[in-house]
Design a protein around this motif. Structure first.
Motif: not given
Ligand code: ADP
Ligand code: MG
Length: 453
Positions: A366-370
Protein backbone atom coordinates in the motif's frame (compact mmCIF):
# COMPACT_ATOMS: atom_id res chain seq x y z
CA UNK A 1 57.33 12.71 -30.51
CA UNK A 2 54.83 12.72 -33.32
CA UNK A 3 52.73 10.15 -31.45
CA UNK A 4 52.72 12.19 -28.31
CA UNK A 5 51.59 15.27 -30.18
CA UNK A 6 48.75 13.44 -31.85
CA UNK A 7 47.59 11.96 -28.56
CA UNK A 8 47.72 15.33 -26.89
CA UNK A 9 45.39 16.70 -29.54
CA UNK A 10 43.03 13.77 -29.18
CA UNK A 11 42.95 14.21 -25.42
CA UNK A 12 42.24 17.90 -25.82
CA UNK A 13 39.24 17.14 -27.96
CA UNK A 14 38.00 14.50 -25.52
CA UNK A 15 38.51 16.79 -22.56
CA UNK A 16 35.77 19.12 -23.74
CA UNK A 17 33.23 16.34 -24.12
CA UNK A 18 33.59 14.53 -20.79
CA UNK A 19 33.52 15.73 -17.19
CA UNK A 20 36.84 16.62 -15.54
CA UNK A 21 36.42 13.68 -13.15
CA UNK A 22 35.97 11.22 -15.97
CA UNK A 23 38.89 12.71 -17.78
CA UNK A 24 41.28 12.52 -14.88
CA UNK A 25 40.09 9.08 -13.81
CA UNK A 26 40.35 7.43 -17.20
CA UNK A 27 42.01 9.41 -19.93
CA UNK A 28 44.99 10.77 -18.05
CA UNK A 29 46.18 7.18 -17.76
CA UNK A 30 46.47 6.57 -21.49
CA UNK A 31 48.98 7.16 -24.25
CA UNK A 32 49.42 6.47 -27.93
CA UNK A 33 51.57 3.39 -27.99
CA UNK A 34 51.77 2.54 -31.67
CA UNK A 35 50.65 4.05 -34.93
CA UNK A 36 50.97 2.09 -38.15
CA UNK A 37 49.73 3.01 -41.58
CA UNK A 38 48.24 0.16 -43.53
CA UNK A 39 47.00 0.95 -47.03
CA UNK A 40 44.33 3.58 -46.52
CA UNK A 41 43.89 3.24 -42.80
CA UNK A 42 45.77 3.42 -39.52
CA UNK A 43 46.22 0.77 -36.88
CA UNK A 44 46.34 2.54 -33.56
CA UNK A 45 47.44 0.96 -30.28
CA UNK A 46 46.34 2.85 -27.22
CA UNK A 47 48.22 2.10 -24.04
CA UNK A 48 46.25 2.07 -20.80
CA UNK A 49 48.01 2.04 -17.43
CA UNK A 50 45.93 -0.86 -16.07
CA UNK A 51 43.48 -3.43 -17.31
CA UNK A 52 40.81 -1.64 -15.37
CA UNK A 53 41.40 1.59 -17.28
CA UNK A 54 41.51 -0.40 -20.49
CA UNK A 55 38.18 -2.18 -19.91
CA UNK A 56 36.42 1.01 -18.99
CA UNK A 57 37.68 3.08 -21.87
CA UNK A 58 37.21 0.28 -24.32
CA UNK A 59 33.63 -0.33 -23.32
CA UNK A 60 32.54 3.25 -22.88
CA UNK A 61 34.64 5.61 -24.93
CA UNK A 62 35.68 3.52 -27.88
CA UNK A 63 33.55 5.41 -30.37
CA UNK A 64 34.59 8.78 -29.08
CA UNK A 65 38.27 7.95 -29.40
CA UNK A 66 37.86 6.42 -32.81
CA UNK A 67 36.01 9.47 -34.10
CA UNK A 68 38.64 11.88 -32.77
CA UNK A 69 41.44 9.82 -34.30
CA UNK A 70 39.68 9.65 -37.62
CA UNK A 71 39.28 13.39 -37.65
CA UNK A 72 42.83 14.07 -36.58
CA UNK A 73 44.48 11.61 -38.99
CA UNK A 74 41.96 12.12 -41.78
CA UNK A 75 41.72 8.38 -42.34
CA UNK A 76 39.89 5.40 -40.96
CA UNK A 77 41.42 3.87 -37.86
CA UNK A 78 41.38 0.45 -36.25
CA UNK A 79 41.76 1.05 -32.56
CA UNK A 80 43.32 -1.54 -30.28
CA UNK A 81 43.63 -1.07 -26.53
CA UNK A 82 46.61 -2.54 -24.69
CA UNK A 83 47.73 -2.50 -21.08
CA UNK A 84 50.99 -0.60 -20.94
CA UNK A 85 52.66 2.04 -18.80
CA UNK A 86 53.18 5.51 -20.06
CA UNK A 87 56.80 5.31 -21.27
CA UNK A 88 57.99 8.51 -19.61
CA UNK A 89 58.31 7.36 -16.01
CA UNK A 90 59.22 10.77 -14.66
CA UNK A 91 56.00 12.24 -15.86
CA UNK A 92 53.41 11.56 -13.24
CA UNK A 93 54.09 9.84 -9.97
CA UNK A 94 50.71 8.19 -9.75
CA UNK A 95 51.11 6.55 -13.13
CA UNK A 96 53.36 3.93 -11.64
CA UNK A 97 50.67 1.30 -11.28
CA UNK A 98 51.79 -1.32 -8.80
CA UNK A 99 54.97 -0.42 -7.02
CA UNK A 100 53.60 -2.60 -4.25
CA UNK A 101 54.87 -5.59 -6.18
CA UNK A 102 58.35 -4.26 -6.53
CA UNK A 103 60.89 -7.03 -6.79
CA UNK A 104 63.08 -5.50 -4.13
CA UNK A 105 61.83 -7.58 -1.25
CA UNK A 106 63.45 -5.41 1.36
CA UNK A 107 61.39 -2.46 0.39
CA UNK A 108 58.29 -4.59 0.28
CA UNK A 109 58.93 -5.89 3.75
CA UNK A 110 59.49 -2.43 5.13
CA UNK A 111 56.30 -1.29 3.50
CA UNK A 112 54.33 -4.18 5.00
CA UNK A 113 55.82 -3.53 8.40
CA UNK A 114 55.00 0.17 8.10
CA UNK A 115 51.39 -0.63 7.24
CA UNK A 116 51.00 -3.02 10.15
CA UNK A 117 52.49 -0.59 12.64
CA UNK A 118 50.19 2.20 11.50
CA UNK A 119 47.12 -0.08 11.29
CA UNK A 120 46.67 0.91 7.66
CA UNK A 121 45.13 -1.56 5.21
CA UNK A 122 46.80 -2.01 1.88
CA UNK A 123 43.58 -3.03 0.15
CA UNK A 124 42.13 0.48 0.31
CA UNK A 125 44.42 2.64 -1.77
CA UNK A 126 44.19 5.44 -4.31
CA UNK A 127 44.82 2.85 -7.04
CA UNK A 128 41.46 1.24 -6.47
CA UNK A 129 39.49 4.33 -5.56
CA UNK A 130 37.25 5.52 -8.38
CA UNK A 131 36.52 9.19 -8.75
CA UNK A 132 33.53 11.03 -10.09
CA UNK A 133 31.70 14.26 -9.36
CA UNK A 134 30.21 13.00 -6.09
CA UNK A 135 33.60 12.43 -4.45
CA UNK A 136 35.99 14.47 -6.54
CA UNK A 137 36.52 17.24 -4.00
CA UNK A 138 37.27 14.79 -1.22
CA UNK A 139 39.61 12.83 -3.45
CA UNK A 140 41.48 15.94 -4.59
CA UNK A 141 41.87 17.10 -0.99
CA UNK A 142 43.13 13.67 0.07
CA UNK A 143 45.66 13.69 -2.76
CA UNK A 144 46.79 17.19 -1.83
CA UNK A 145 47.27 16.15 1.78
CA UNK A 146 49.23 13.11 0.65
CA UNK A 147 51.53 15.19 -1.50
CA UNK A 148 52.00 17.82 1.15
CA UNK A 149 51.21 16.51 4.62
CA UNK A 150 50.77 19.14 7.28
CA UNK A 151 50.83 21.92 4.73
CA UNK A 152 48.01 21.59 2.22
CA UNK A 153 44.94 21.41 4.44
CA UNK A 154 45.19 20.88 8.13
CA UNK A 155 43.04 19.40 9.49
CA UNK A 156 41.21 17.75 6.64
CA UNK A 157 37.67 16.77 7.56
CA UNK A 158 35.80 14.36 5.30
CA UNK A 159 32.14 13.71 5.99
CA UNK A 160 29.28 11.85 4.31
CA UNK A 161 26.79 9.00 4.59
CA UNK A 162 27.52 5.38 5.39
CA UNK A 163 29.48 3.35 2.87
CA UNK A 164 30.43 6.18 0.55
CA UNK A 165 34.19 5.61 0.72
CA UNK A 166 35.38 7.88 3.55
CA UNK A 167 37.34 5.18 5.30
CA UNK A 168 38.74 3.95 2.01
CA UNK A 169 39.91 7.41 1.05
CA UNK A 170 41.51 8.22 4.38
CA UNK A 171 43.19 4.84 4.48
CA UNK A 172 44.54 5.53 0.98
CA UNK A 173 46.34 8.57 2.34
CA UNK A 174 48.05 6.26 4.81
CA UNK A 175 49.01 3.71 2.14
CA UNK A 176 50.60 6.37 -0.06
CA UNK A 177 52.51 8.05 2.74
CA UNK A 178 53.86 4.75 4.03
CA UNK A 179 54.78 3.68 0.53
CA UNK A 180 56.85 6.82 0.27
CA UNK A 181 58.34 6.53 3.71
CA UNK A 182 57.78 3.28 5.63
CA UNK A 183 59.30 4.87 8.73
CA UNK A 184 56.74 7.64 8.93
CA UNK A 185 55.15 8.00 12.34
CA UNK A 186 51.55 7.57 11.31
CA UNK A 187 48.52 6.07 12.97
CA UNK A 188 45.14 5.18 11.58
CA UNK A 189 42.54 4.65 14.25
CA UNK A 190 38.82 4.86 14.75
CA UNK A 191 37.13 7.28 17.13
CA UNK A 192 36.02 4.24 19.06
CA UNK A 193 39.51 2.83 19.40
CA UNK A 194 40.87 6.22 20.39
CA UNK A 195 38.20 6.47 23.07
CA UNK A 196 38.98 3.02 24.42
CA UNK A 197 42.67 3.78 24.66
CA UNK A 198 42.03 6.94 26.63
CA UNK A 199 39.61 5.23 28.98
CA UNK A 200 42.13 2.46 29.46
CA UNK A 201 44.89 5.00 30.06
CA UNK A 202 42.90 6.76 32.71
CA UNK A 203 42.03 3.51 34.42
CA UNK A 204 45.60 2.19 34.39
CA UNK A 205 47.13 5.55 35.16
CA UNK A 206 49.06 5.24 31.92
CA UNK A 207 47.88 8.38 30.15
CA UNK A 208 51.50 9.36 29.69
CA UNK A 209 52.08 6.40 27.44
CA UNK A 210 49.04 7.35 25.44
CA UNK A 211 50.33 10.90 25.08
CA UNK A 212 53.76 9.70 24.03
CA UNK A 213 52.13 7.72 21.29
CA UNK A 214 49.72 10.27 19.91
CA UNK A 215 51.41 13.58 20.47
CA UNK A 216 54.54 12.63 18.58
CA UNK A 217 52.80 11.52 15.44
CA UNK A 218 53.54 12.99 12.04
CA UNK A 219 50.15 11.97 10.73
CA UNK A 220 46.97 11.08 12.60
CA UNK A 221 44.11 9.54 10.62
CA UNK A 222 41.03 9.40 12.82
CA UNK A 223 38.04 7.57 11.41
CA UNK A 224 34.49 8.28 12.60
CA UNK A 225 35.43 11.12 14.90
CA UNK A 226 31.73 11.62 15.77
CA UNK A 227 32.22 8.78 18.21
CA UNK A 228 34.04 10.97 20.70
CA UNK A 229 31.18 13.48 20.92
CA UNK A 230 29.54 13.66 24.33
CA UNK A 231 32.50 12.02 26.08
CA UNK A 232 34.11 14.77 28.11
CA UNK A 233 37.41 13.23 29.13
CA UNK A 234 38.00 11.97 25.61
CA UNK A 235 37.23 15.30 23.99
CA UNK A 236 39.50 17.02 26.48
CA UNK A 237 42.39 14.70 25.69
CA UNK A 238 41.76 14.91 21.97
CA UNK A 239 41.69 18.69 22.07
CA UNK A 240 45.22 18.79 23.48
CA UNK A 241 46.48 16.08 21.17
CA UNK A 242 45.03 17.92 18.22
CA UNK A 243 46.63 21.22 19.22
CA UNK A 244 50.05 19.71 19.77
CA UNK A 245 49.91 17.95 16.42
CA UNK A 246 48.65 20.79 14.29
CA UNK A 247 50.91 23.38 15.87
CA UNK A 248 53.94 21.19 15.23
CA UNK A 249 53.00 20.77 11.59
CA UNK A 250 51.71 17.21 11.81
CA UNK A 251 48.80 16.30 9.58
CA UNK A 252 45.39 15.43 11.02
CA UNK A 253 42.67 13.86 8.88
CA UNK A 254 39.26 12.99 10.24
CA UNK A 255 36.10 11.41 8.88
CA UNK A 256 32.60 11.68 10.20
CA UNK A 257 29.04 10.91 9.22
CA UNK A 258 28.11 14.58 9.66
CA UNK A 259 29.75 17.99 9.23
CA UNK A 260 31.20 19.38 12.50
CA UNK A 261 28.32 21.77 13.20
CA UNK A 262 25.82 18.92 13.04
CA UNK A 263 27.60 16.58 15.41
CA UNK A 264 25.58 16.71 18.59
CA UNK A 265 27.52 17.21 21.83
CA UNK A 266 30.76 18.02 20.08
CA UNK A 267 32.61 20.62 22.16
CA UNK A 268 32.53 24.08 20.68
CA UNK A 269 36.31 24.47 20.82
CA UNK A 270 36.77 21.27 18.82
CA UNK A 271 34.17 22.27 16.30
CA UNK A 272 35.87 25.59 15.65
CA UNK A 273 39.26 23.84 15.32
CA UNK A 274 37.82 21.45 12.75
CA UNK A 275 36.20 24.23 10.84
CA UNK A 276 39.50 26.06 10.60
CA UNK A 277 40.73 23.39 8.21
CA UNK A 278 39.18 22.07 5.03
CA UNK A 279 35.79 20.37 5.21
CA UNK A 280 34.76 18.25 2.23
CA UNK A 281 31.87 15.89 1.76
CA UNK A 282 31.25 12.77 -0.27
CA UNK A 283 27.78 12.25 -1.68
CA UNK A 284 26.15 9.12 -3.06
CA UNK A 285 27.80 7.90 -6.26
CA UNK A 286 26.28 8.58 -9.65
CA UNK A 287 25.70 5.83 -12.19
CA UNK A 288 29.15 6.09 -13.80
CA UNK A 289 30.90 5.88 -10.47
CA UNK A 290 28.86 2.86 -9.45
CA UNK A 291 29.88 1.15 -12.69
CA UNK A 292 33.52 1.93 -11.97
CA UNK A 293 33.27 0.60 -8.42
CA UNK A 294 31.59 -2.59 -9.62
CA UNK A 295 34.40 -3.09 -12.11
CA UNK A 296 37.10 -2.53 -9.52
CA UNK A 297 35.52 -4.77 -6.93
CA UNK A 298 34.66 -7.59 -9.29
CA UNK A 299 38.16 -7.60 -10.69
CA UNK A 300 39.54 -7.80 -7.16
CA UNK A 301 37.37 -10.83 -6.52
CA UNK A 302 38.48 -12.41 -9.75
CA UNK A 303 35.04 -12.34 -11.31
CA UNK A 304 34.53 -11.12 -14.80
CA UNK A 305 31.34 -9.20 -15.44
CA UNK A 306 30.65 -7.87 -18.92
CA UNK A 307 29.89 -4.18 -19.20
CA UNK A 308 26.19 -4.56 -20.02
CA UNK A 309 25.70 -6.58 -16.84
CA UNK A 310 27.77 -4.10 -14.83
CA UNK A 311 25.27 -1.48 -15.93
CA UNK A 312 22.32 -3.56 -14.83
CA UNK A 313 23.85 -3.94 -11.39
CA UNK A 314 24.68 -0.25 -11.18
CA UNK A 315 21.15 0.59 -12.24
CA UNK A 316 19.76 -1.37 -9.32
CA UNK A 317 22.12 -0.75 -6.43
CA UNK A 318 22.86 2.67 -5.11
CA UNK A 319 25.50 2.34 -2.41
CA UNK A 320 29.09 1.12 -2.71
CA UNK A 321 28.75 -0.95 0.43
CA UNK A 322 25.75 -2.76 -1.02
CA UNK A 323 27.73 -3.31 -4.19
CA UNK A 324 30.29 -5.19 -2.14
CA UNK A 325 27.59 -7.31 -0.55
CA UNK A 326 26.06 -8.01 -3.91
CA UNK A 327 29.35 -9.10 -5.47
CA UNK A 328 30.14 -11.45 -2.59
CA UNK A 329 26.77 -13.05 -3.11
CA UNK A 330 27.20 -13.18 -6.88
CA UNK A 331 30.62 -14.77 -6.64
CA UNK A 332 29.46 -17.43 -4.23
CA UNK A 333 26.27 -18.24 -6.17
CA UNK A 334 28.26 -18.51 -9.38
CA UNK A 335 30.73 -20.82 -7.70
CA UNK A 336 28.11 -22.92 -6.01
CA UNK A 337 26.10 -23.39 -9.17
CA UNK A 338 29.27 -23.64 -11.22
CA UNK A 339 27.53 -21.19 -13.49
CA UNK A 340 28.76 -18.30 -15.55
CA UNK A 341 27.75 -14.83 -14.59
CA UNK A 342 24.66 -14.19 -16.63
CA UNK A 343 21.91 -11.69 -16.55
CA UNK A 344 19.57 -14.33 -15.13
CA UNK A 345 21.85 -14.98 -12.21
CA UNK A 346 22.17 -11.26 -11.55
CA UNK A 347 18.42 -10.76 -11.72
CA UNK A 348 17.93 -13.69 -9.42
CA UNK A 349 20.17 -12.17 -6.77
CA UNK A 350 18.76 -8.69 -7.27
CA UNK A 351 15.30 -10.16 -6.87
CA UNK A 352 16.25 -11.82 -3.60
CA UNK A 353 17.08 -8.39 -2.31
CA UNK A 354 20.55 -7.34 -1.40
CA UNK A 355 19.57 -5.42 1.66
CA UNK A 356 22.57 -6.64 3.62
CA UNK A 357 22.24 -3.94 6.22
CA UNK A 358 18.54 -4.15 6.77
CA UNK A 359 18.27 -0.85 8.54
CA UNK A 360 15.05 0.46 7.09
CA UNK A 361 11.78 -1.06 8.10
CA UNK A 362 10.08 -2.56 5.07
CA UNK A 363 7.30 -0.64 3.41
CA UNK A 364 4.02 -2.34 2.55
CA UNK A 365 2.52 -2.69 -0.95
CA UNK A 366 0.00 0.00 0.00
CA UNK A 367 2.88 2.39 0.77
CA UNK A 368 4.40 1.68 -2.61
CA UNK A 369 1.11 2.24 -4.39
CA UNK A 370 0.61 5.57 -2.73
CA UNK A 371 4.23 6.63 -3.44
CA UNK A 372 3.75 5.81 -7.10
CA UNK A 373 0.43 7.57 -7.48
CA UNK A 374 1.95 10.62 -5.84
CA UNK A 375 5.12 10.54 -7.91
CA UNK A 376 3.31 10.26 -11.23
CA UNK A 377 0.23 12.23 -10.18
CA UNK A 378 -2.24 9.55 -11.17
CA UNK A 379 -5.17 7.98 -9.38
CA UNK A 380 -4.92 4.65 -7.64
CA UNK A 381 -7.95 3.43 -9.57
CA UNK A 382 -6.13 4.08 -12.87
CA UNK A 383 -2.85 2.64 -11.66
CA UNK A 384 -4.50 -0.67 -10.82
CA UNK A 385 -7.09 -0.51 -13.59
CA UNK A 386 -7.23 -1.93 -17.09
CA UNK A 387 -6.07 0.94 -19.22
CA UNK A 388 -2.96 0.29 -21.29
CA UNK A 389 -2.29 3.95 -22.00
CA UNK A 390 1.37 4.69 -21.40
CA UNK A 391 0.58 7.35 -18.86
CA UNK A 392 -0.68 4.64 -16.50
CA UNK A 393 1.01 1.53 -17.92
CA UNK A 394 4.49 2.82 -17.20
CA UNK A 395 3.83 3.73 -13.55
CA UNK A 396 2.25 0.31 -13.22
CA UNK A 397 5.46 -1.34 -14.38
CA UNK A 398 7.37 0.83 -11.98
CA UNK A 399 5.05 -0.39 -9.25
CA UNK A 400 5.82 -4.01 -10.17
CA UNK A 401 9.52 -3.25 -10.19
CA UNK A 402 9.55 -1.63 -6.77
CA UNK A 403 7.37 -4.36 -5.26
CA UNK A 404 9.70 -6.98 -6.62
CA UNK A 405 13.08 -5.37 -5.92
CA UNK A 406 12.42 -3.35 -2.78
CA UNK A 407 9.83 -5.47 -1.02
CA UNK A 408 11.16 -8.75 -2.46
CA UNK A 409 7.66 -9.97 -3.23
CA UNK A 410 7.54 -13.07 -5.44
CA UNK A 411 6.23 -12.49 -8.97
CA UNK A 412 2.91 -14.17 -8.16
CA UNK A 413 2.43 -11.91 -5.18
CA UNK A 414 3.20 -8.80 -7.21
CA UNK A 415 0.71 -10.08 -9.77
CA UNK A 416 -1.95 -10.28 -7.10
CA UNK A 417 -1.35 -6.66 -6.06
CA UNK A 418 -1.60 -5.31 -9.61
CA UNK A 419 -4.24 -7.82 -10.78
CA UNK A 420 -2.07 -9.20 -13.56
CA UNK A 421 -0.59 -12.63 -14.24
CA UNK A 422 2.99 -13.34 -13.31
CA UNK A 423 4.38 -13.25 -16.87
CA UNK A 424 3.11 -9.70 -17.27
CA UNK A 425 4.84 -8.87 -14.02
CA UNK A 426 8.10 -10.45 -15.14
CA UNK A 427 7.96 -8.48 -18.33
CA UNK A 428 7.31 -5.24 -16.47
CA UNK A 429 10.12 -5.74 -13.96
CA UNK A 430 12.46 -6.64 -16.77
CA UNK A 431 11.62 -3.57 -18.73
CA UNK A 432 12.26 -1.17 -15.86
CA UNK A 433 15.51 -2.94 -14.98
CA UNK A 434 16.76 -2.40 -18.51
CA UNK A 435 15.60 1.16 -18.69
CA UNK A 436 17.21 1.92 -15.34
CA UNK A 437 20.55 0.72 -16.56
CA UNK A 438 20.46 3.15 -19.46
CA UNK A 439 18.34 6.11 -18.54
CA UNK A 440 19.26 8.59 -15.83
CA UNK A 441 15.74 9.97 -15.56
CA UNK A 442 14.33 6.56 -14.75
CA UNK A 443 16.94 6.10 -12.05
CA UNK A 444 15.93 9.46 -10.62
CA UNK A 445 12.31 8.27 -10.63
CA UNK A 446 13.27 5.12 -8.77
CA UNK A 447 15.31 7.02 -6.19
CA UNK A 448 12.49 9.53 -5.72
CA UNK A 449 9.93 6.80 -5.15
CA UNK A 450 12.20 4.85 -2.80
CA UNK A 451 12.74 8.00 -0.77
CA UNK A 452 9.01 8.29 -0.21
CA UNK A 453 8.83 4.78 1.20
P1 ADP B 1 32.47 4.80 4.67
O1 ADP B 1 33.71 4.86 5.49
O2 ADP B 1 32.15 6.10 4.00
O3 ADP B 1 31.28 4.28 5.41
P2 ADP B 1 33.93 2.81 3.19
O4 ADP B 1 35.16 3.57 2.91
O5 ADP B 1 34.00 1.78 4.25
O6 ADP B 1 32.70 3.80 3.47
O7 ADP B 1 33.43 2.16 1.82
C1 ADP B 1 32.55 1.06 1.73
C2 ADP B 1 32.97 0.16 0.61
O8 ADP B 1 32.77 0.79 -0.64
C3 ADP B 1 34.45 -0.19 0.67
O9 ADP B 1 34.61 -1.52 0.26
C4 ADP B 1 35.08 0.73 -0.33
O10 ADP B 1 36.25 0.15 -0.89
C5 ADP B 1 33.98 0.88 -1.37
N1 ADP B 1 34.03 2.18 -2.04
C6 ADP B 1 33.36 3.30 -1.69
N2 ADP B 1 33.65 4.31 -2.52
C7 ADP B 1 34.52 3.82 -3.43
C8 ADP B 1 35.18 4.36 -4.58
N3 ADP B 1 35.00 5.63 -4.94
N4 ADP B 1 36.00 3.56 -5.28
C9 ADP B 1 36.17 2.28 -4.93
N5 ADP B 1 35.58 1.69 -3.88
C10 ADP B 1 34.76 2.45 -3.13
MG1 MG C 1 33.91 4.35 7.48
Amino acid sequence: MEKRKIWKKILESIKVSVSPAIFSTWFSHTHLDELKKEKNKYIVHIGCSSSFVKTTIESRYFGMIQDSLKKELSANCDVIFVVKDIPDTKKVKEDIPTPLFDSRTNEKEEFTRGLAKAQVRQIFSFDNFAVSTSNQMAWAAAEAVTNNPGKAYNPLFIWGGVGLGKTHLMNAIGVSLIKENPEINLVFCTGEHFTNEIVEGIRNKSTQRFRNKYRKLEVLLLDDIQFIAGKDAVQEEFFHTFNVLVSSGSQVVMTSDKPPHEIAKLEERLRSRFEAGLIVDVSPPDFELRCAIIQIKSKERGIDIPMDLVQIIAGNIDSPRKIEGFLIRLASEAKMKKAEITEDLIQLILGKGIDMDNRLPKASPTDVISAITKHYSIRKRDLLGNSRARIVAFPRQMLMYILRTELNLPFQEVGRVVARDHTTVMHGVDKITHLASRDGEIRQDILGIKKML
